[in-house]
Structures are given as C-alpha cells and as structure tokens.
Write a protein that holds these residues in place. Structure first.
Motif, PDB file in Angstrom:
ATOM      1  N   PHE A  91       0.861  -1.181   0.000  1.00 27.19           N
ATOM      2  CA  PHE A  91       0.000   0.000   0.000  1.00 27.19           C
ATOM      3  C   PHE A  91       0.899   1.234   0.000  1.00 27.19           C
ATOM      4  N   VAL A  92       0.768   2.074  -0.998  1.00 30.82           N
ATOM      5  CA  VAL A  92       1.498   3.342  -1.019  1.00 30.82           C
ATOM      6  C   VAL A  92       0.461   4.457  -1.059  1.00 30.82           C
ATOM      7  N   ASP A  93       0.381   5.201   0.028  1.00 35.59           N
ATOM      8  CA  ASP A  93      -0.612   6.269   0.151  1.00 35.59           C
ATOM      9  C   ASP A  93       0.020   7.606  -0.208  1.00 35.59           C
ATOM     10  N   GLU A  94      -0.767   8.431  -0.909  1.00 39.35           N
ATOM     11  CA  GLU A  94      -0.327   9.755  -1.349  1.00 39.35           C
ATOM     12  C   GLU A  94       0.918   9.642  -2.237  1.00 39.35           C
ATOM     13  N   ILE A  95       0.817   8.821  -3.268  1.00 35.68           N
ATOM     14  CA  ILE A  95       1.943   8.558  -4.152  1.00 35.68           C
ATOM     15  C   ILE A  95       2.423   9.824  -4.857  1.00 35.68           C
ATOM     16  N   GLN A  96       1.545  10.820  -4.953  1.00 39.12           N
ATOM     17  CA  GLN A  96       1.955  12.059  -5.632  1.00 39.12           C
ATOM     18  C   GLN A  96       3.046  12.796  -4.858  1.00 39.12           C
ATOM     19  N   MET A  97       3.282  12.422  -3.592  1.00 38.79           N
ATOM     20  CA  MET A  97       4.347  13.045  -2.818  1.00 38.79           C
ATOM     21  C   MET A  97       5.734  12.540  -3.232  1.00 38.79           C
ATOM     22  N   ILE A 129       0.132  -4.733  -5.745  1.00 37.30           N
ATOM     23  CA  ILE A 129       0.421  -3.314  -5.503  1.00 37.30           C
ATOM     24  C   ILE A 129      -0.848  -2.466  -5.570  1.00 37.30           C
ATOM     25  N   TYR A 130      -1.005  -1.606  -4.555  1.00 38.17           N
ATOM     26  CA  TYR A 130      -2.133  -0.681  -4.470  1.00 38.17           C
ATOM     27  C   TYR A 130      -1.606   0.703  -4.094  1.00 38.17           C
ATOM     28  N   VAL A 131      -2.038   1.728  -4.814  1.00 42.53           N
ATOM     29  CA  VAL A 131      -1.603   3.081  -4.476  1.00 42.53           C
ATOM     30  C   VAL A 131      -2.795   4.027  -4.516  1.00 42.53           C
ATOM     31  N   THR A 132      -2.715   5.076  -3.706  1.00 43.44           N
ATOM     32  CA  THR A 132      -3.689   6.157  -3.801  1.00 43.44           C
ATOM     33  C   THR A 132      -2.950   7.414  -4.219  1.00 43.44           C
TER      34      THR A 132
END
Length: 433
Positions: A91-97, A129-132
């Motif tokens: 889980f990768v949260d706030e991938i835009q960072m 893989i899951y990202v937000t």
C-alpha cells in the motif's frame, strides 16, 4: 462512525492479483486512503492475511519521507519481498508526494519517477500493488500515459446518497435534504454543526482544490480560473460552452484589449477542473443519429456540497440540484452518461412542419443496457406530464424509460410503460439502472 464503501471494496477485490498496479483515484478527501488502509486492510486481515504481509508507506508523513525517493521505495520493498515464498501486499498512500530523482547511471538523462519504481515492482510475482493519489498531482491523464495499460484505475467518488443514508439513518426525506445541501464528502458527517460544515467545504474548494490546480498548472490568471469555477457552479444542469463563459467573464470583469480572456483559455481551465475531478462534462448525443455534438454541453459538479459552498449556499434551485445528484449517482453506478437529443415533427407558428430537437436529461449506458431518464421536480399538470414524456416517444427503441420526481413517494408505471419514481426511492434502489 464507520462508513461502508462496499461498491469500491468489491471492485478492489475483483482486481486482486491480476498483475496490475491498482490505482485508487478521485477528488481529494473523498475517502481513498480510508478505503485502502482501513476497509480493504480489514478485509485482508479477516481473510487470514498476516498483518506483517501488508507493507504500508504513507508518503505524506515525515516517518516515510525517505521513501519519496522512488529508488529507495523500490529498494525497501525488494529487500523485504524478493525471494520470499509468502504473498505480500504493498500500500502506497499519497503517491503524488514521490519525488523525481536523477538516474544514477545517466544523471543527464530522464529522471526516475514513481511510475518507474512501481513498474519495476510489478515483476515480483508475490507482490500485489495498491496506491492512492490525490487528484492534484496524479490525474487520470497521467496514469493512462505513464502506466500504458499496466494499471487498474479505481475511481472513488464522494458518498452516494445510499452510502450517506446508511451512515446517518433516520427520516429519508430529511436525510436527502441534508445531502442535497451539504453533499457527500465523508468528513461532513463528523462536523458538529452547520457552521463547521460550511467552513469545511469552503476551505476545501479554495485552499485545497483550486490551490492545487494553480500550483500544478502554474496558472497565471487565477482570477479567470476563479470566475470560471463560479460560472460552472451557477450553471450546473444548463447548456454552456467555453465561448459563452469567456464572453460572460469578459463582460463581468469589464475586460478589453490585451486583458480579454480567450475561449481557448477557458477551455483549458475547464479541462484542468475536469482532470482534477471537480467537474464532469456531459456531452449531447443524437439518440437516433448516434453521433455527438461538439457544443454546447452540460457540466456537473462532483459534489453538491462543494458547489453550494462555492456560491455561498445560494441558488438552491432543486431542479438543477436534482439533476446533479442523479448524474453523480449514475456515474457512481458505473454508467456512461450523455444528454440525449431526439427530433420530432411539429408545426411552427406559420403552420409549417419542422423538425424540433427535444432533450432527454440522461442517457445512461452500462454493459450494453441503455436507460433514458428525465429529472423532474414536480409534474403538477397535464401539460408538464406531456412535455416530460414526449422525448421518450421519439427514441425509436424500447429501452427502459424513467422519470425521477421530487413530488411523489410511491413508484408507478404509466400506460406507456414509463416508470415514475421519487428521487429518494431512485437513489436507494441500486438495481434500478
């Protein structure tokens, strides 16, 4: 308060272990992180997945700041997963960072991005893989371009009325009135009073969404973007186009000469707002000719509470609000939605027979099934009933036809097979379209 998001949970589950990167997108603060880190994680644990097999990075937190470097992120995951027999979930949260970093083997070449890191990690057969990503930095256009068919995009919306009502309960009509005024941003449910709800929504629009677009797209004329937003909010459910908005904007601001705003500028700004999931364009479609018109089209706001906050909670015309709510609900259900145009022969004032265009509010298509929908606040006389039903008779097909109304509670079919149904009943019956 736990809010169920079963629609999205089922979609995520259906994509598990398909070899793709699952990208959860949507307007900021609509519940993407909660869906992934709380709802989906709980489901995995209930299925017997050990917690240490779920690897989580929250790139907006200082503790994970090191992993904003995509090379560090990929390295950390590989060290933990590669060569192991167990299955892992990332889980990768706030991938835009995530940052762009120089290629250590070719510093003057193309920078390394999180797209490169995630595409590399896809090769690990025991990793799902899951990202937000917040819409401001990870727009749908970017995803489609960078992943090139190697991702599943799961679009998350603010709460539907069904989700909203499942959380608040009580009288359905009162719940609908609350929803139509404050919308479905999840944190609204935890705000203590009307003032807090209003301030939250106003702040989201001005300090989060618009600020993100200005910074990302390097908008030079912020006042133009702001006025364009106001005009779109005021005209939900009405036909409009960039030319009309530009003319209105130039007139309102008394702009002339070099300061005049061009239609192309407005068109670009509307595109930014659409990519950021604040608005969606609903195009006009010739039902029998099976072709789209260029302009004018309609625009609907992703959340009515945001729209209402932007215009100071004025202009509460239920006709337009109903349209926007129905449109959003159809999109949440997975429908492609157009404005239908049909033509019928009528006599003009001179007695000459002419072809007149009539509008069907929504043509909703899903899985090959088409449904025609009219939104009507009230049909209090025979003339209005005829007006709403006439376009249905011109479609030339037998697909289901529905009039969604605010003035009735019990559903019924008329003599031509058209379903008349109350707005609350329609929104709570997820099998109807």
């Amino acid at each position: 308060m736990e809010i169920k998001r079963d629609l999205y949970l089922k979609k995520i589950i259906s994509y598990m272990w398909d070899g793709q990167v699952k990208v959860i997108t949507g307007i900021r603060r609509c519940g993407k992180s909660y869906l992934l880190r709380t709802i989906f994680k709980k489901n995995l644990l209930e299925q017997g997945v050990a917690e240490d097999r779920i690897i989580t990075f929250e790139l907006d937190l200082a503790r994970d700041i090191r992993y904003r470097n995509p090379l560090e992120l990929a390295k950390a995951v590989r060290e933990r997963v590669e060569g192991q027999s167990d299955r892992y979930y990332l889980f990768v949260d706030e991938i835009q960072m995530s940052d762009e970093v120089p290629n250590p083997f070719n510093p003057s070449g193309k920078a390394i991005t999180f797209y490169d890191a995630l595409n590399d990690l896809r090769s690990l057969q025991n990793l799902d893989i899951y990202v937000t990503g917040s819409n401001s930095k990870m727009l749908s256009t970017d995803i489609l371009t960078e992943f090139r068919g190697r991702s599943d995009e799961i679009r998350v919306h603010p709460l539907s009325f069904s989700e909203f009502y499942s959380a608040v309960g009580g009288d359905k009509t009162e719940a609908f009135d609350e929803y139509a005024f404050y919308g479905g941003m999840p944190l609204i449910l935890s705000r203590p009073d009307d003032t807090a709800k209003m301030n939250y929504l106003k702040s989201l629009f001005s300090e989060v969404y618009l600020r993100d677009i200005v910074e990302r797209k390097r908008i030079k004329r912020e006042e133009v973007l702001s006025v364009a937003v106001d005009l779109l909010c005021s005209s939900v459910g009405s036909l409009t186009n960039p030319n009309n908005i530009a003319k209105s904007l130039n007139s309102r601001q008394k702009l002339a000469g070099e300061n005049t705003v061009a239609a192309n500028t407005v068109k670009a700004y509307i595109g930014y707002l659409s990519d950021a999931y604040l608005f969606e364009e609903c195009r006009r479609y010739d039902v029998r000719g099976k072709d789209y018109f260029d302009y004018p089209n309609k625009y609907y706001c992703e959340d009515l509470g945001l729209r209402n906050a932007r215009i100071g909670f004025r202009q509460q015309e239920m006709t337009h609000i109903m349209e926007n709510i129905i449109y959003n609900d159809l999109r949440i259900r997975g429908c492609e939605v157009d404005v239908g145009i049909v033509y019928g022969a009528e006599q003009n004032d001179s007695g000459k027979t002419v072809q007149r265009a009539r509008e069907i509010d929504f043509v909703a298509t899903r899985g090959g099934k088409k449904t025609y929908i009219q939104s009507a606040y009230a049909l209090e006389n025979e003339e209005k009933i005829i007006t709403e039903n006439r376009p249905f008779s011109l479609t030339g097909d037998s697909f289901p036809k529905i009039i969604v109304r605010h003035d009735i509670r019990k559903r019924w079919y008329d003599d031509t097979g058209v379903l008349n149904i109350g707005i609350v009943d329609f929104l709570l019956d997820e099998a109807i379209v």
